[in-house]
Design an enzyme around this catalytic site. Structure first.
Site, PDB file in Angstrom:
ATOM      1  N   LYS A 146      -8.469  -8.610   2.656  1.00  0.00           N
ATOM      2  CA  LYS A 146      -7.703  -8.097   1.537  1.00  0.00           C
ATOM      3  C   LYS A 146      -7.352  -9.247   0.607  1.00  0.00           C
ATOM      4  O   LYS A 146      -7.258 -10.372   1.107  1.00  0.00           O
ATOM      5  CB  LYS A 146      -6.431  -7.391   1.996  1.00  0.00           C
ATOM      6  CG  LYS A 146      -5.574  -8.048   3.064  1.00  0.00           C
ATOM      7  CD  LYS A 146      -5.049  -9.444   2.906  1.00  0.00           C
ATOM      8  CE  LYS A 146      -4.211  -9.831   1.735  1.00  0.00           C
ATOM      9  NZ  LYS A 146      -3.822 -11.280   1.788  1.00  0.00           N
ATOM     10  N   TYR A 231       0.716  -5.562   0.796  1.00  0.00           N
ATOM     11  CA  TYR A 231       1.204  -4.972   2.051  1.00  0.00           C
ATOM     12  C   TYR A 231       2.357  -4.000   1.802  1.00  0.00           C
ATOM     13  O   TYR A 231       2.544  -3.051   2.559  1.00  0.00           O
ATOM     14  CB  TYR A 231       1.678  -6.065   3.007  1.00  0.00           C
ATOM     15  CG  TYR A 231       0.553  -6.856   3.630  1.00  0.00           C
ATOM     16  CD1 TYR A 231      -0.216  -6.309   4.650  1.00  0.00           C
ATOM     17  CD2 TYR A 231       0.258  -8.141   3.205  1.00  0.00           C
ATOM     18  CE1 TYR A 231      -1.244  -7.025   5.231  1.00  0.00           C
ATOM     19  CE2 TYR A 231      -0.777  -8.873   3.777  1.00  0.00           C
ATOM     20  CZ  TYR A 231      -1.527  -8.303   4.787  1.00  0.00           C
ATOM     21  OH  TYR A 231      -2.544  -9.010   5.353  1.00  0.00           O
TER      22      TYR A 231
END
Ligand code: NAD
Length: 386
Positions: A146, A231
């Site tokens: 990510k 996140y």
């Protein structure tokens, strides 16, 4: 008869008796079964899927390689690095055969290597697209770290390349395999504390190294939002189980001189259906690691919420405490299991693209000073949401 490991694996794809107890899509629906099922059978080494790590920086060396010593369905089989010193160090430390060591020039030759089934791209963000696409063209399944890429367009190219090659693509979203975060999913989506009304979260750390690639827009794509704020966005969607419809954001960089290319601090609000709001923030000028949800009949929070270990939480029903797991080992094993059983990953490329759509809208909103609507073609949340 020359019965290769690849033949063995393709025969294994159906009727996987020994793997039937792996934590999979259906078993992940609640945390109890996740934990009770996680003591699954280990495959013999020569039957494990081979993983090659591309980019041997801090995350690959500090987290992924050690996790691959604990995995039960895949193993560290190869490396791709531009640093000859690391070739020798890693070969010795992890017993990697010379034929499984590549550099950025001969990377595409990995196509001929039957030992390597999965390529795990752990390079700076803007390089994920190129190395994922080349991996797919080499016939390999791919995990990209990510953020998936630095633009929605690149995410789409990655998805298309893997689809065209008939290979699976997943994103390094390790927290989907972490019990405390999974408990948030259960509490939120099942409305255990009543319907969720409000969420908030911060993920920040001080970044004081002016030479870091994370401060270079070309390589990083953005600042803390892309790096760790992602996140918080993830947590809001997996807790609520719904997609946001619009966003408003504010660049609140305290010291712009230190952050000439990317934001130093950013704050945003994600608006979900039925008036639910997430208040999120992320910074390279501050510290923060938490997530909280408020529902009509109670609340739950994790602090720290996103760390590799030590995650814990409280709720209006009492403490949220589960045994610590190796998130990366579970994440990689589950992807290997998905390949063997031909199941979809719970953290696929479509999820990475979804998050990139949101992050691009956050930057657009901060820049234009107004709310931006979110449009998702495929409305992807994750396979639980059925
Ligand atoms: P890092 O700087 O420690 O490692 C980057 C690696 O890429 C190094 O080995 C470096 O040599 C190599 N590289 C190749 N070309 C480069 C270039 N042009 N410029 C800079 N480095 C180059 O970074 P990291 O912290 O390991 O992060 C790598 C990726 O992993 C990032 O996408 C990051 O977002 C992701 N990450 C994910 C997590 C997670 O929890 N899932 C944690 C940390 C990092």
């Amino acid at each position: 008869m020359n019965y290769s490991r690849r033949d063995f694996i393709s025969h294994l794809s159906f009727g996987l008796g020994s793997l039937a107890t792996l934590p999979g899509l259906t078993m992940y629906r609640n945390i109890e079964s996740f934990l009770s099922e996680s003591g699954y059978t280990e495959l013999p080494d020569d039957q494990k899927l081979g993983v090659a790590l591309v980019g041997l920086g801090r995350y690959a060396s500090g987290q992924l390689a050690p996790a691959l010593q604990e995995t039960k369905v895949c193993r560290l089989a190869g490396i791709v690095t531009g640093t000859p010193r690391k070739e020798k160090e890693w070969a010795r430390k992890y017993d990697i055969s010379e034929t499984n060591i590549y550099n950025y020039d001969n990377y595409d030759q990995i196509a001929e290597n039957e030992d390597i089934d999965i390529i795990y791209v752990v390079l700076p963000n803007s390089m994920h697209a190129e190395y994922t696409i080349r991996a797919a063209e080499a016939g390999k399944h791919v995990i990209s770290e990510k953020p998936m890429a630095t633009s929605v367009q690149d995410c789409q190219r990655m998805i298309d390349a893997c689809r065209a090659a008939g290979r699976k693509l997943s994103i390094g979203y390790r927290l989907h395999f972490e019990p405390h975060n999974r408990e948030l999913m259960r509490l939120g989506r099942n409305e255990v504390l009543g319907p969720v009304r409000k969420m908030s979260g911060a993920h920040s750390f001080p970044l004081n190294d002016p030479s870091a690639w994370r401060l270079d827009k070309e390589l990083a794509g953005g600042g803390p939002l892309m790096d760790v704020g992602i996140y918080v966005i993830q947590a809001s969607i997996y807790t609520l189980g719904k997609l946001p419809t619009s966003v408003r954001a504010w660049d609140e960089t305290k010291d712009p001189e230190q952050f000439p290319e990317v934001e130093g601090t950013i704050r945003w609000e994600l608006y979900f259906p039925e008036g639910v709001v997430l208040h999120g923030s992320s910074s390279y000028e501050d510290s923060g690691n938490n997530f909280r949800m408020e529902a009509t009949d109670g609340w739950a929070e994790l602090s720290p919420a996103y760390s590799y270990s030590g995650i814990e939480g409280e709720s209006s029903n009492g403490p949220i405490r589960f045994p610590q797991v190796n998130q990366q080992a579970l994440q990689m094993d589950d992807f290997a299991r998905c390949i063997l059983e031909d199941e979809p990953s719970i953290v696929p490329g479509e999820m990475g693209k979804r998050d990139m759509i949101i992050m691009e809208a956050i930057y657009e909103s901060a820049q234009k000073g107004r709310k931006v609507d979110l449009v998702f073609e495929d409305g992807f949340i994750d396979p639980f949401n059925t």
